[in-house]
Scaffold this motif. Structure first.
Motif, PDB file in Angstrom:
ATOM      1  N   ASP A 215      14.469 -21.042  30.268  1.00 33.79           N
ATOM      2  CA  ASP A 215      13.072 -20.832  30.694  1.00 33.79           C
ATOM      3  C   ASP A 215      12.313 -19.912  29.742  1.00 33.79           C
ATOM      4  OD1 ASP A 215      13.456 -22.332  32.970  1.00 33.79           O
ATOM      5  OD2 ASP A 215      14.153 -20.599  34.135  1.00 33.79           O
ATOM      6  N   ALA A 216      13.002 -19.327  28.769  1.00 28.82           N
ATOM      7  CA  ALA A 216      12.386 -18.268  27.957  1.00 28.82           C
ATOM      8  C   ALA A 216      11.341 -18.827  26.995  1.00 28.82           C
ATOM      9  CB  ALA A 216      13.460 -17.531  27.159  1.00 28.82           C
ATOM     10  N   ASP A 217      10.217 -18.101  26.879  1.00 28.84           N
ATOM     11  CA  ASP A 217       9.280 -18.325  25.766  1.00 28.84           C
ATOM     12  C   ASP A 217       9.631 -17.363  24.638  1.00 28.84           C
ATOM     13  OD1 ASP A 217       7.427 -20.279  27.010  1.00 28.84           O
ATOM     14  OD2 ASP A 217       7.142 -18.650  28.436  1.00 28.84           O
ATOM     15  N   ILE A 218      10.035 -16.157  25.018  1.00 24.67           N
ATOM     16  CA  ILE A 218      10.417 -15.130  24.050  1.00 24.67           C
ATOM     17  C   ILE A 218      11.749 -14.517  24.493  1.00 24.67           C
ATOM     18  CG2 ILE A 218       9.845 -12.797  23.176  1.00 24.67           C
ATOM     19  CD1 ILE A 218       7.992 -14.926  21.982  1.00 24.67           C
ATOM     20  N   ALA A 254      11.342 -25.744  22.948  1.00 27.33           N
ATOM     21  CA  ALA A 254      11.164 -26.051  21.523  1.00 27.33           C
ATOM     22  C   ALA A 254      10.452 -24.911  20.795  1.00 27.33           C
ATOM     23  CB  ALA A 254      10.393 -27.351  21.368  1.00 27.33           C
ATOM     24  N   ASN A 255       9.511 -24.273  21.484  1.00 20.42           N
ATOM     25  CA  ASN A 255       8.708 -23.227  20.832  1.00 20.42           C
ATOM     26  C   ASN A 255       9.196 -21.813  21.153  1.00 20.42           C
ATOM     27  OD1 ASN A 255       6.565 -22.506  19.133  1.00 20.42           O
ATOM     28  ND2 ASN A 255       5.312 -21.967  20.905  1.00 20.42           N
ATOM     29  N   MET A 256      10.378 -21.713  21.774  1.00 17.61           N
ATOM     30  CA  MET A 256      10.915 -20.375  22.072  1.00 17.61           C
ATOM     31  C   MET A 256      11.169 -19.640  20.759  1.00 17.61           C
ATOM     32  SD  MET A 256      13.797 -18.345  22.097  1.00 17.61           S
ATOM     33  CE  MET A 256      15.294 -19.302  22.122  1.00 17.61           C
ATOM     34  N   LYS A 257      10.872 -18.332  20.758  1.00 21.96           N
ATOM     35  CA  LYS A 257      11.130 -17.535  19.554  1.00 21.96           C
ATOM     36  C   LYS A 257      11.982 -16.318  19.912  1.00 21.96           C
ATOM     37  CE  LYS A 257       8.882 -19.847  16.375  1.00 21.96           C
ATOM     38  NZ  LYS A 257       9.415 -21.182  16.620  1.00 21.96           N
ATOM     39  N   ILE A 258      12.872 -15.974  18.980  1.00 25.88           N
ATOM     40  CA  ILE A 258      13.724 -14.783  19.139  1.00 25.88           C
ATOM     41  C   ILE A 258      13.100 -13.665  18.320  1.00 25.88           C
ATOM     42  CG2 ILE A 258      16.024 -13.811  18.770  1.00 25.88           C
ATOM     43  CD1 ILE A 258      16.905 -16.895  18.604  1.00 25.88           C
ATOM     44  N   VAL A 272      22.331 -17.335  13.345  1.00 27.68           N
ATOM     45  CA  VAL A 272      21.052 -17.634  14.015  1.00 27.68           C
ATOM     46  C   VAL A 272      19.880 -17.477  13.038  1.00 27.68           C
ATOM     47  CG1 VAL A 272      19.531 -16.937  15.945  1.00 27.68           C
ATOM     48  CG2 VAL A 272      22.006 -16.901  16.249  1.00 27.68           C
ATOM     49  N   ASP A 273      20.104 -16.735  11.951  1.00 26.34           N
ATOM     50  CA  ASP A 273      18.976 -16.430  11.046  1.00 26.34           C
ATOM     51  C   ASP A 273      18.293 -17.693  10.517  1.00 26.34           C
ATOM     52  OD1 ASP A 273      19.879 -13.885  11.466  1.00 26.34           O
ATOM     53  OD2 ASP A 273      20.383 -13.454   9.378  1.00 26.34           O
ATOM     54  N   GLN A 274      19.070 -18.767  10.334  1.00 30.95           N
ATOM     55  CA  GLN A 274      18.500 -20.014   9.792  1.00 30.95           C
ATOM     56  C   GLN A 274      17.892 -20.894  10.882  1.00 30.95           C
ATOM     57  OE1 GLN A 274      18.357 -19.944   6.622  1.00 30.95           O
ATOM     58  NE2 GLN A 274      19.708 -18.163   6.593  1.00 30.95           N
ATOM     59  N   ASN A 275      18.076 -20.507  12.131  1.00 28.14           N
ATOM     60  CA  ASN A 275      17.553 -21.304  13.243  1.00 28.14           C
ATOM     61  C   ASN A 275      16.024 -21.151  13.275  1.00 28.14           C
ATOM     62  OD1 ASN A 275      16.813 -22.154  15.966  1.00 28.14           O
ATOM     63  ND2 ASN A 275      18.998 -22.046  16.422  1.00 28.14           N
ATOM     64  N   PRO A 276      15.261 -22.251  13.382  1.00 26.89           N
ATOM     65  CA  PRO A 276      13.795 -22.116  13.405  1.00 26.89           C
ATOM     66  C   PRO A 276      13.278 -21.259  14.551  1.00 26.89           C
ATOM     67  CG  PRO A 276      14.469 -24.441  13.463  1.00 26.89           C
ATOM     68  CD  PRO A 276      15.726 -23.632  13.431  1.00 26.89           C
ATOM     69  N   LYS A 277      14.130 -20.997  15.538  1.00 22.79           N
ATOM     70  CA  LYS A 277      13.706 -20.142  16.665  1.00 22.79           C
ATOM     71  C   LYS A 277      13.827 -18.653  16.328  1.00 22.79           C
ATOM     72  CE  LYS A 277      14.494 -23.727  20.018  1.00 22.79           C
ATOM     73  NZ  LYS A 277      15.219 -24.313  21.110  1.00 22.79           N
ATOM     74  N   ALA A 278      14.491 -18.332  15.233  1.00 26.40           N
ATOM     75  CA  ALA A 278      14.604 -16.922  14.818  1.00 26.40           C
ATOM     76  C   ALA A 278      13.299 -16.500  14.162  1.00 26.40           C
ATOM     77  CB  ALA A 278      15.753 -16.768  13.822  1.00 26.40           C
ATOM     78  N   TYR A 279      12.726 -15.405  14.639  1.00 29.48           N
ATOM     79  CA  TYR A 279      11.426 -14.986  14.096  1.00 29.48           C
ATOM     80  C   TYR A 279      11.434 -13.527  13.667  1.00 29.48           C
ATOM     81  CZ  TYR A 279       6.349 -14.966  13.527  1.00 29.48           C
ATOM     82  OH  TYR A 279       5.079 -14.880  12.993  1.00 29.48           O
ATOM     83  N   TYR A 280      12.585 -12.854  13.692  1.00 30.53           N
ATOM     84  CA  TYR A 280      12.595 -11.393  13.510  1.00 30.53           C
ATOM     85  C   TYR A 280      12.250 -10.947  12.099  1.00 30.53           C
ATOM     86  CZ  TYR A 280      17.321 -13.375  13.738  1.00 30.53           C
ATOM     87  OH  TYR A 280      18.394 -14.228  13.656  1.00 30.53           O
ATOM     88  N   PHE A 281      12.471 -11.768  11.089  1.00 35.50           N
ATOM     89  CA  PHE A 281      12.087 -11.316   9.744  1.00 35.50           C
ATOM     90  C   PHE A 281      10.576 -11.517   9.509  1.00 35.50           C
ATOM     91  CE2 PHE A 281      16.731 -11.937   9.066  1.00 35.50           C
ATOM     92  CZ  PHE A 281      17.022 -10.587   8.852  1.00 35.50           C
ATOM     93  N   GLN A 282      10.026 -12.623  10.022  1.00 33.30           N
ATOM     94  CA  GLN A 282       8.557 -12.788   9.946  1.00 33.30           C
ATOM     95  C   GLN A 282       7.860 -11.676  10.741  1.00 33.30           C
ATOM     96  OE1 GLN A 282      10.787 -15.252  10.719  1.00 33.30           O
ATOM     97  NE2 GLN A 282       9.878 -17.266  10.395  1.00 33.30           N
ATOM     98  N   GLN A 283       8.484 -11.286  11.843  1.00 35.61           N
ATOM     99  CA  GLN A 283       7.948 -10.199  12.684  1.00 35.61           C
ATOM    100  C   GLN A 283       7.736  -8.924  11.851  1.00 35.61           C
ATOM    101  OE1 GLN A 283      10.809  -9.564  15.775  1.00 35.61           O
ATOM    102  NE2 GLN A 283       9.649  -7.976  16.837  1.00 35.61           N
ATOM    103  N   THR A 284       8.662  -8.630  10.944  1.00 34.95           N
ATOM    104  CA  THR A 284       8.519  -7.402  10.135  1.00 34.95           C
ATOM    105  C   THR A 284       7.313  -7.517   9.191  1.00 34.95           C
ATOM    106  OG1 THR A 284       9.997  -8.167   8.360  1.00 34.95           O
ATOM    107  CG2 THR A 284      11.002  -6.919  10.143  1.00 34.95           C
ATOM    108  N   GLU A 285       7.052  -8.711   8.680  1.00 36.58           N
ATOM    109  CA  GLU A 285       5.876  -8.883   7.808  1.00 36.58           C
ATOM    110  C   GLU A 285       4.596  -8.638   8.603  1.00 36.58           C
ATOM    111  OE1 GLU A 285       5.495 -12.719   5.819  1.00 36.58           O
ATOM    112  OE2 GLU A 285       3.360 -12.365   5.584  1.00 36.58           O
ATOM    113  N   ASN A 286       4.567  -9.148   9.828  1.00 38.45           N
ATOM    114  CA  ASN A 286       3.373  -8.951  10.668  1.00 38.45           C
ATOM    115  C   ASN A 286       3.067  -7.470  10.859  1.00 38.45           C
ATOM    116  OD1 ASN A 286       3.143 -11.711  10.978  1.00 38.45           O
ATOM    117  ND2 ASN A 286       4.299 -11.758  12.895  1.00 38.45           N
ATOM    118  N   GLY A 287       4.106  -6.628  10.788  1.00 38.68           N
ATOM    119  CA  GLY A 287       3.917  -5.188  10.971  1.00 38.68           C
ATOM    120  C   GLY A 287       2.963  -4.589   9.960  1.00 38.68           C
ATOM    121  N   VAL A 288       2.927  -5.101   8.752  1.00 41.25           N
ATOM    122  CA  VAL A 288       2.018  -4.550   7.736  1.00 41.25           C
ATOM    123  C   VAL A 288       0.567  -4.822   8.138  1.00 41.25           C
ATOM    124  CG1 VAL A 288       1.335  -4.610   5.312  1.00 41.25           C
ATOM    125  CG2 VAL A 288       3.750  -4.840   5.940  1.00 41.25           C
ATOM    126  N   TYR A 289       0.263  -6.061   8.519  1.00 44.52           N
ATOM    127  CA  TYR A 289      -1.127  -6.418   8.852  1.00 44.52           C
ATOM    128  C   TYR A 289      -1.599  -5.655  10.092  1.00 44.52           C
ATOM    129  CZ  TYR A 289       0.653 -10.205   5.992  1.00 44.52           C
ATOM    130  OH  TYR A 289       1.263 -10.914   5.009  1.00 44.52           O
TER     131      TYR A 289
END
Ligand code: CP
Length: 301
Positions: A215-218, A254-258, A272-289
Motif C-alpha cells: 500500500d506504500a507510496d513512500i 509502480a510509483n512507490m519510492k524508497i 536495491v540501489d539499481q531498482n527504479p524505486k530507489a530514490y535516496y541518491f536523487q534525494q541528496t541532490e534535491n537537498g542543494v536546491y
C-alpha cells in the motif's frame, strides 16, 4: 519568512513549505545565481555530517556567498571550555545567517534566542532536522506529483530519528496515513502519535515489514543511530532489525519510492540501489536546491 529562524519544522506554515518547494524548483532549473555575492554565512557543525553540511555549503557557493565555520568543534574554542552562548554571540558578529548542527536537543532554539541573526537547525540531537524535511517534501512532491493523501511507511529507528519526527509533523498538514515499523525499543514517541490523534490522522504500528508495504507510496528507511543509545546492548539488539531487499518490494505500487536521509549502514541492501524505486541518491541532490531556496527566502535575496 524574511529573517525567520528555521529551528523546528512547525516554525513555518504549510504555505511557507509550499513556497520553499516552488522556489527550490526554480533553483533546480537555474542553480548558479549570484544572489549572495559579498555575503557571509556560518556553518557550525558540532556533530559529524556529510550531506547536510556539504549541501548547505554547495548551496551557498552556488549563490555566490562566502562560508565561515567548522566541521569539528574540537578545532574551535569550545575545546578550551568556551560556552555555546559565547560562541554564538561571537559568531553573530561575523556573518548574516547561522546554520548549526549540535548533539543537544533544543540547542538550535537556544542559539536562535541569543542571536539577532536567523538560525537554521541542521539537526539537534534526536529532536528535529527541518531542512531535511523540506528536501524530503520536495522529493515526495517531485516523485508523487502531489503531497496529499499519501501512505507513508517509516521504518527503523523512529525513537531517535530526528528526520522522521520532522517529516511526520510536516506531512500531517497533507492528510498522510502513517505506518510505523520499528522494534519495540525504537517506537515513535508518544508526543508525535498524540499529534496525529489530535489531527484525526490514521497511523498503524508494527514490528514487521510485511505485505502491507504494497500500500506504500513512500517507504522512508532510517538508520539505527548508534550515537543516541545510552545502552550499547540495546543498540546491538536492534541494529539489524530491518534490511530492505528487492524481493521485499515486489508487488509494491509502480510509483512507490524508497527514501532515506542517509547515511545508510545496512538497512537497505545495495542490490536495491539499481531498482527504479530507489530514490535516496536523487534525494541528496534535491537537498542543494531546497537549501538554496531556504537561504534565499530567509535572507530575502
Ligand atoms: N541526512 C543527513 O543529515 O546526513 P548527514 O548526517 O550526512 O548530514
Amino acid at each position: 519568512m524574511k529573517n525567520k529562524s528555521l529551528v523546528s519544522i512547525t516554525d513555518f506554515s504549510k504555505e511557507e513549505y509550499l513556497k520553499i518547494l516552488d522556489t527550490a524548483a526554480e533553483f533546480e532549473k537555474k542553480t548558479y545565481q549570484d544572489l549572495l555575492k559579498g555575503r557571509v554565512i556560518s556553518t557550525l557543525f558540532f556533530e559529524p555530517s556529510t550531506r547536510t553540511r556539504l549541501s548547505f555549503e554547495s548551496a551557498i557557493n552556488r549563490l555566490g556567498g562566502k562560508i565561515i565555520g567548522f566541521n569539528d568543534s574540537s578545532s574551535s574554542s569550545l575545546a578550551k571550555g568556551e560556552t555555546l552562548y559565547d560562541t554564538i554571540r561571537v559568531v553573530s558578529n561575523y556573518c548574516e545567517l547561522i546554520v548549526m548542527r549540535h548533539p543537544m536537543e533544543g540547542s538550535a532554539r537556544y542559539a536562535s534566542e541569543i542571536t539577532h541573526l536567523p538560525v537554521i537547525n541542521a539537526g539537534d540531537g534526536a529532536n528535529q532536522h527541518p531542512s531535511q524535511t523540506l528536501l524530503d517534501l520536495y522529493s515526495i512532491q517531485k516523485t508523487q506529483g502531489d503531497l496529499n493523501n499519501l501512505n507513508v511507511f517509516m521504518v527503523g529507528d523512529l525513537k531517535y530519528g530526528r528526520t522522521v519526527h520532522s517529516l511526520l509533523m510536516a506531512l500531517s498538514e497533507f492528510h498522510a496515513s502513517f505506518y510505523f515499523i520499528s522494534p519495540d525499543e525504537l517506537r515513535m514517541p508518544e508526543e508525535y502519535k498524540s499529534h496525529l490523534r489530535n489531527k484525526k490522522l490514521s497511523f498503524h504500528e508494527s514490528r514487521e515489514l510485511d505485505k502491507s508495504i504494497r500500500d506504500a507510496d513512500i517507504i522512508y528507511m532510517t538508520r539505527v543511530q548508534k550515537e543516541r543509545f545510552s545502552d550499547p546492548i540495546e543498540y546491538e539488539r536492534t541494529k539489524n532489525a530491518y534490511v530492505l531487499k528487492n524481493e521485499m518490494i515486489e508487488g509494491t505500487k509502480a510509483n512507490m519510492k524508497i527514501l532515506h536521509p542517509l547515511p545508510r549502514i545496512n538497512e537497505i541492501d545495495v542490490g536495491v540501489d539499481q531498482n527504479p524505486k530507489a530514490y535516496y541518491f536523487q534525494q541528496t541532490e534535491n537537498g542543494v536546491y531546497v537549501r538554496q531556496a531556504i537561504i534565499s527566502l530567509i535572507l530575502d535575496l
